[in-house]
Design a protein around this motif. Structure first.
Motif, PDB file in Angstrom:
ATOM      1  N   LYS A 214       0.823  -1.231   0.000  1.00 22.89           N
ATOM      2  CA  LYS A 214       0.000   0.000   0.000  1.00 22.89           C
ATOM      3  C   LYS A 214       0.843   1.260   0.000  1.00 22.89           C
ATOM      4  O   LYS A 214       0.572   2.212  -0.737  1.00 22.89           O
ATOM      5  CB  LYS A 214      -0.897   0.000   1.247  1.00 22.89           C
ATOM      6  CG  LYS A 214      -2.373  -0.057   0.884  1.00 22.89           C
ATOM      7  CD  LYS A 214      -3.235  -0.272   2.077  1.00 22.89           C
ATOM      8  CE  LYS A 214      -3.766   1.040   2.619  1.00 22.89           C
ATOM      9  NZ  LYS A 214      -4.514   0.836   3.854  1.00 22.89           N
ATOM     10  N   GLN A 215       1.872   1.240   0.846  1.00 16.02           N
ATOM     11  CA  GLN A 215       2.630   2.466   1.055  1.00 16.02           C
ATOM     12  C   GLN A 215       4.059   2.130   1.490  1.00 16.02           C
ATOM     13  O   GLN A 215       4.258   1.208   2.281  1.00 16.02           O
ATOM     14  CB  GLN A 215       1.944   3.267   2.171  1.00 16.02           C
ATOM     15  CG  GLN A 215       2.433   4.663   2.345  1.00 16.02           C
ATOM     16  CD  GLN A 215       1.615   5.418   3.389  1.00 16.02           C
ATOM     17  OE1 GLN A 215       1.339   4.897   4.470  1.00 16.02           O
ATOM     18  NE2 GLN A 215       1.237   6.634   3.064  1.00 16.02           N
ATOM     19  N   LEU A 216       4.990   2.901   0.992  1.00 11.59           N
ATOM     20  CA  LEU A 216       6.379   2.755   1.464  1.00 11.59           C
ATOM     21  C   LEU A 216       6.554   3.619   2.708  1.00 11.59           C
ATOM     22  O   LEU A 216       6.150   4.788   2.713  1.00 11.59           O
ATOM     23  CB  LEU A 216       7.355   3.236   0.385  1.00 11.59           C
ATOM     24  CG  LEU A 216       8.809   3.399   0.854  1.00 11.59           C
ATOM     25  CD1 LEU A 216       9.535   2.051   0.892  1.00 11.59           C
ATOM     26  CD2 LEU A 216       9.570   4.378  -0.019  1.00 11.59           C
ATOM     27  N   THR A 217       7.130   3.040   3.749  1.00  6.40           N
ATOM     28  CA  THR A 217       7.490   3.842   4.920  1.00  6.40           C
ATOM     29  C   THR A 217       8.968   4.162   4.843  1.00  6.40           C
ATOM     30  O   THR A 217       9.799   3.247   4.734  1.00  6.40           O
ATOM     31  CB  THR A 217       7.198   3.063   6.224  1.00  6.40           C
ATOM     32  OG1 THR A 217       5.812   2.738   6.242  1.00  6.40           O
ATOM     33  CG2 THR A 217       7.541   3.903   7.454  1.00  6.40           C
ATOM     34  N   ILE A 218       9.306   5.441   4.857  1.00 10.42           N
ATOM     35  CA  ILE A 218      10.716   5.843   4.913  1.00 10.42           C
ATOM     36  C   ILE A 218      11.129   5.808   6.381  1.00 10.42           C
ATOM     37  O   ILE A 218      10.510   6.465   7.230  1.00 10.42           O
ATOM     38  CB  ILE A 218      10.922   7.252   4.323  1.00 10.42           C
ATOM     39  CG1 ILE A 218      10.514   7.269   2.844  1.00 10.42           C
ATOM     40  CG2 ILE A 218      12.367   7.703   4.504  1.00 10.42           C
ATOM     41  CD1 ILE A 218      10.656   8.619   2.166  1.00 10.42           C
ATOM     42  N   PHE A 219      12.164   5.019   6.645  1.00  7.95           N
ATOM     43  CA  PHE A 219      12.575   4.813   8.038  1.00  7.95           C
ATOM     44  C   PHE A 219      13.393   5.998   8.544  1.00  7.95           C
ATOM     45  O   PHE A 219      14.618   5.980   8.502  1.00  7.95           O
ATOM     46  CB  PHE A 219      13.370   3.507   8.161  1.00  7.95           C
ATOM     47  CG  PHE A 219      12.600   2.276   7.761  1.00  7.95           C
ATOM     48  CD1 PHE A 219      11.277   2.083   8.173  1.00  7.95           C
ATOM     49  CD2 PHE A 219      13.191   1.280   6.975  1.00  7.95           C
ATOM     50  CE1 PHE A 219      10.571   0.937   7.807  1.00  7.95           C
ATOM     51  CE2 PHE A 219      12.491   0.140   6.618  1.00  7.95           C
ATOM     52  CZ  PHE A 219      11.177  -0.030   7.025  1.00  7.95           C
ATOM     53  N   GLY A 220      12.716   7.010   9.041  1.00  3.95           N
ATOM     54  CA  GLY A 220      13.382   8.158   9.662  1.00  3.95           C
ATOM     55  C   GLY A 220      13.581   9.307   8.700  1.00  3.95           C
ATOM     56  O   GLY A 220      14.009   9.111   7.566  1.00  3.95           O
ATOM     57  N   ASN A 221      13.229  10.537   9.164  1.00  4.37           N
ATOM     58  CA  ASN A 221      13.480  11.739   8.345  1.00  4.37           C
ATOM     59  C   ASN A 221      14.182  12.828   9.153  1.00  4.37           C
ATOM     60  O   ASN A 221      14.167  13.988   8.787  1.00  4.37           O
ATOM     61  CB  ASN A 221      12.187  12.270   7.729  1.00  4.37           C
ATOM     62  CG  ASN A 221      11.209  12.760   8.774  1.00  4.37           C
ATOM     63  OD1 ASN A 221      11.363  12.459   9.964  1.00  4.37           O
ATOM     64  ND2 ASN A 221      10.209  13.518   8.341  1.00  4.37           N
ATOM     65  N   ASN A 222      14.788  12.385  10.281  1.00  3.21           N
ATOM     66  CA  ASN A 222      15.490  13.368  11.109  1.00  3.21           C
ATOM     67  C   ASN A 222      16.956  12.985  11.330  1.00  3.21           C
ATOM     68  O   ASN A 222      17.545  13.282  12.358  1.00  3.21           O
ATOM     69  CB  ASN A 222      14.773  13.521  12.458  1.00  3.21           C
ATOM     70  CG  ASN A 222      14.623  12.185  13.183  1.00  3.21           C
ATOM     71  OD1 ASN A 222      15.059  11.145  12.672  1.00  3.21           O
ATOM     72  ND2 ASN A 222      14.040  12.214  14.366  1.00  3.21           N
ATOM     73  N   TYR A 223      17.515  12.292  10.323  1.00  2.06           N
ATOM     74  CA  TYR A 223      18.946  11.962  10.396  1.00  2.06           C
ATOM     75  C   TYR A 223      19.758  13.213  10.051  1.00  2.06           C
ATOM     76  O   TYR A 223      19.267  14.096   9.331  1.00  2.06           O
ATOM     77  CB  TYR A 223      19.273  10.848   9.382  1.00  2.06           C
ATOM     78  CG  TYR A 223      18.896   9.456   9.844  1.00  2.06           C
ATOM     79  CD1 TYR A 223      19.692   8.773  10.753  1.00  2.06           C
ATOM     80  CD2 TYR A 223      17.761   8.822   9.353  1.00  2.06           C
ATOM     81  CE1 TYR A 223      19.359   7.480  11.166  1.00  2.06           C
ATOM     82  CE2 TYR A 223      17.418   7.530   9.764  1.00  2.06           C
ATOM     83  CZ  TYR A 223      18.234   6.875  10.672  1.00  2.06           C
ATOM     84  OH  TYR A 223      17.903   5.607  11.082  1.00  2.06           O
ATOM     85  N   PRO A 224      21.002  13.269  10.537  1.00  2.00           N
ATOM     86  CA  PRO A 224      21.855  14.431  10.214  1.00  2.00           C
ATOM     87  C   PRO A 224      22.402  14.362   8.779  1.00  2.00           C
ATOM     88  O   PRO A 224      23.599  14.219   8.548  1.00  2.00           O
ATOM     89  CB  PRO A 224      22.973  14.324  11.256  1.00  2.00           C
ATOM     90  CG  PRO A 224      23.046  12.877  11.608  1.00  2.00           C
ATOM     91  CD  PRO A 224      21.663  12.335  11.452  1.00  2.00           C
ATOM     92  N   THR A 225      21.499  14.391   7.802  1.00  2.00           N
ATOM     93  CA  THR A 225      21.850  14.387   6.374  1.00  2.00           C
ATOM     94  C   THR A 225      21.092  15.548   5.730  1.00  2.00           C
ATOM     95  O   THR A 225      20.148  16.072   6.345  1.00  2.00           O
ATOM     96  CB  THR A 225      21.407  13.066   5.700  1.00  2.00           C
ATOM     97  OG1 THR A 225      19.977  12.943   5.846  1.00  2.00           O
ATOM     98  CG2 THR A 225      22.070  11.841   6.331  1.00  2.00           C
ATOM     99  N   PRO A 226      21.451  15.963   4.517  1.00  2.00           N
ATOM    100  CA  PRO A 226      20.806  17.150   3.928  1.00  2.00           C
ATOM    101  C   PRO A 226      19.279  17.090   3.905  1.00  2.00           C
ATOM    102  O   PRO A 226      18.613  18.087   4.190  1.00  2.00           O
ATOM    103  CB  PRO A 226      21.385  17.204   2.516  1.00  2.00           C
ATOM    104  CG  PRO A 226      22.736  16.573   2.659  1.00  2.00           C
ATOM    105  CD  PRO A 226      22.587  15.501   3.699  1.00  2.00           C
ATOM    106  N   ASP A 227      18.668  15.932   3.592  1.00  2.00           N
ATOM    107  CA  ASP A 227      17.195  15.880   3.587  1.00  2.00           C
ATOM    108  C   ASP A 227      16.631  15.051   4.745  1.00  2.00           C
ATOM    109  O   ASP A 227      15.437  14.769   4.781  1.00  2.00           O
ATOM    110  CB  ASP A 227      16.659  15.397   2.221  1.00  2.00           C
ATOM    111  CG  ASP A 227      17.021  13.932   1.930  1.00  2.00           C
ATOM    112  OD1 ASP A 227      17.314  13.165   2.866  1.00  2.00           O
ATOM    113  OD2 ASP A 227      16.999  13.553   0.740  1.00  2.00           O
ATOM    114  N   GLY A 228      17.499  14.637   5.665  1.00  2.00           N
ATOM    115  CA  GLY A 228      17.025  13.924   6.862  1.00  2.00           C
ATOM    116  C   GLY A 228      16.884  12.423   6.692  1.00  2.00           C
ATOM    117  O   GLY A 228      16.606  11.706   7.654  1.00  2.00           O
TER     118      GLY A 228
END
Ligand code: NAD
Ligand code: WQD
Length: 339
Positions: A214-228
């Motif tokens: 149904k949907q892809l879950t992106i595991f984390g968006n608050n990593y110390p990388t340019p887009d998280g």
């Protein structure tokens, strides 16, 4: 004409490598117990290779007798060892099975190499041997860190065995440390066959686009990388397959500088999860249904390869772009849907 035993050769990376080996004139024997692949892959390799068919032997290579029979009945000049269990999460639940399978396969190969005087061995290794890098790009001289999974530990252990086994000079070995292999053959006749719900990003993306998930879950968006989101070095499986041919050629052309050598096999570029999704949406024209979720335990934040050594020593460099990776993965998914 040299004959290469490709263990795990009906699998994802092994099948692409069998094609590339045959394309430059090697004869190929594939040995696989089909625990994570199907025998029909042999027909597909034959189709891609204009009628040249690898010899297929169904065998459990962790079984001493079954492994020995292959060597007793065939003349083999070199081995590329893909056969292994490879799911990181599953290896934490079934560590003994992972150690038994992955280590016993390797040991059975070494025993038979010694018995039959076979000198050349290429091992499928992994960037997982590095753990979380202190800096990027990461070079082969960086000492491996404590493994984060039994799977990763089996890759380190086989490399460690090779370090010592090759010291007697009877066997020469190359470990290829793959970064993140993705994509499929341009014919869409061979590709990755994930078992059940995919753990890896690319098959999850293509199955979501195909409506299987149904949907892809992106595991984390608050990593110390340019887009998280986390950064990886994704490499097209066809480029990766060609690296194995170059490694085998290196033995036969006596170009090795040491009895054991390890090479990073990546593109040298880091892409985030969102970069991959953007590429997929651009090349396919499909809007992907995704959301952000919790971080996944054990994920490294960022890793990409220093490919200088492979370029200089092997004369190999990845050629295919991230867009070619996402588009070929999608074509393979579409082909699977028609079966
Ligand atoms: P895959 O599962 O598609 O291929 C492995 C093959 O080995 C399968 O066909 C399976 O049936 C076979 N096999 C397993 N145990 C066996 C046994 N006891 N006897 C005979 N055959 C057996 O996996 P892949 O992605 O093609 O990976 C190939 C190799 O590359 C593995 O060693 C893996 O650890 C390594 N690797 C893979 C990745 C990746 O992301 N795909 C990354 C780094 C390293
Ligand atoms: C890539 C990125 C995830 C799925 C694994 C093994 C490693 C090597 C290659 C064999 C990460 C994110 C993923 C999803 C997501 N294999 N992701 N949602 O973890 O880099 O490496 O395969 O040696 O050993 O660990 O690859 O494809 O699982 O993940 O957001 O549903 O995609 O968090 O940032 P990974 P992957």
């Amino acid at each position: 004409m040299k004959t290469i035993l490709v263990t795990g050769g009906t699998g994802y990376i092994g099948s692409h490598t069998a094609v590339e080996l045959q394309a430059v004139g090697y004869d190929v024997i594939i040995a696989d117990n089909l625990v994570n692949s199907t025998a029909s892959v042999i027909d597909r390799i034959e189709r891609i290779s204009n009628g040249k068919r690898p010899l297929f032997i169904k065998a459990d290579l962790s079984n001493e007798t079954e492994a020995a029979a292959i060597f007793d009945n065939n003349k083999i000049d070199g081995i590329i060892n893909f056969a292994a269990f490879k799911a990181v999460g599953e290896s934490c639940e079934k560590p003994i099975e992972y150690y038994r399978n992955n280590l016993q396969i390797a040991i059975n190969m070494f025993v038979n190499m010694k018995k039959h005087g076979i000198k050349y061995f290429v091992q499928s290794s992994s960037c997982t041997v590095y753990g979380e890098p202190d800096s990027n790009p990461i070079s082969e001289n960086t000492p491996p860190k404590f493994a984060v999974s039994p799977y990763g530990n089996t890759k380190q252990m086989v490399e460690d065995m090779l370090q010592f086994i090759t010291q007697t000079g009877e066997i020469k070995a190359i470990a290829l440390r793959y970064f993140n292999p993705v994509g499929a053959h341009p014919t869409a006749l061979i590709g990755e066959l994930p078992n059940g719900i995919p753990n890896n990003l690319m098959p999850y993306i293509t199955q979501t686009a195909a409506g299987i998930r149904k949907q892809l879950t992106i595991f984390g968006n608050n990593y110390p990388t340019p887009d998280g989101t986390c950064i990886r070095d994704y490499i097209h499986v066809v480029d990766l397959a060609k690296a194995h041919v170059v490694a085998m050629d290196r033995f036969f052309e006596h170009k090795n500088k040491a009895n054991f050598e390890a090479f990073n096999i990546g593109t040298g570029n880091g892409f985030s999860v969102l970069d991959i999704i953007k590429s997929f949406e651009k090349t396919t024209g499909i809007k992907l249904n995704y959301c952000f979720g919790e971080r996944r335990a054990g994920d490294v934040v960022r890793i990409w390869a220093d490919t200088t050594f492979a370029e200089k020593e092997l004369g190999w460099k990845a050629e295919l772009s991230i867009d070619e990776m996402t588009l070929s993965a999608w074509h393979w998914q579409q082909q699977l849907a028609q079966e």
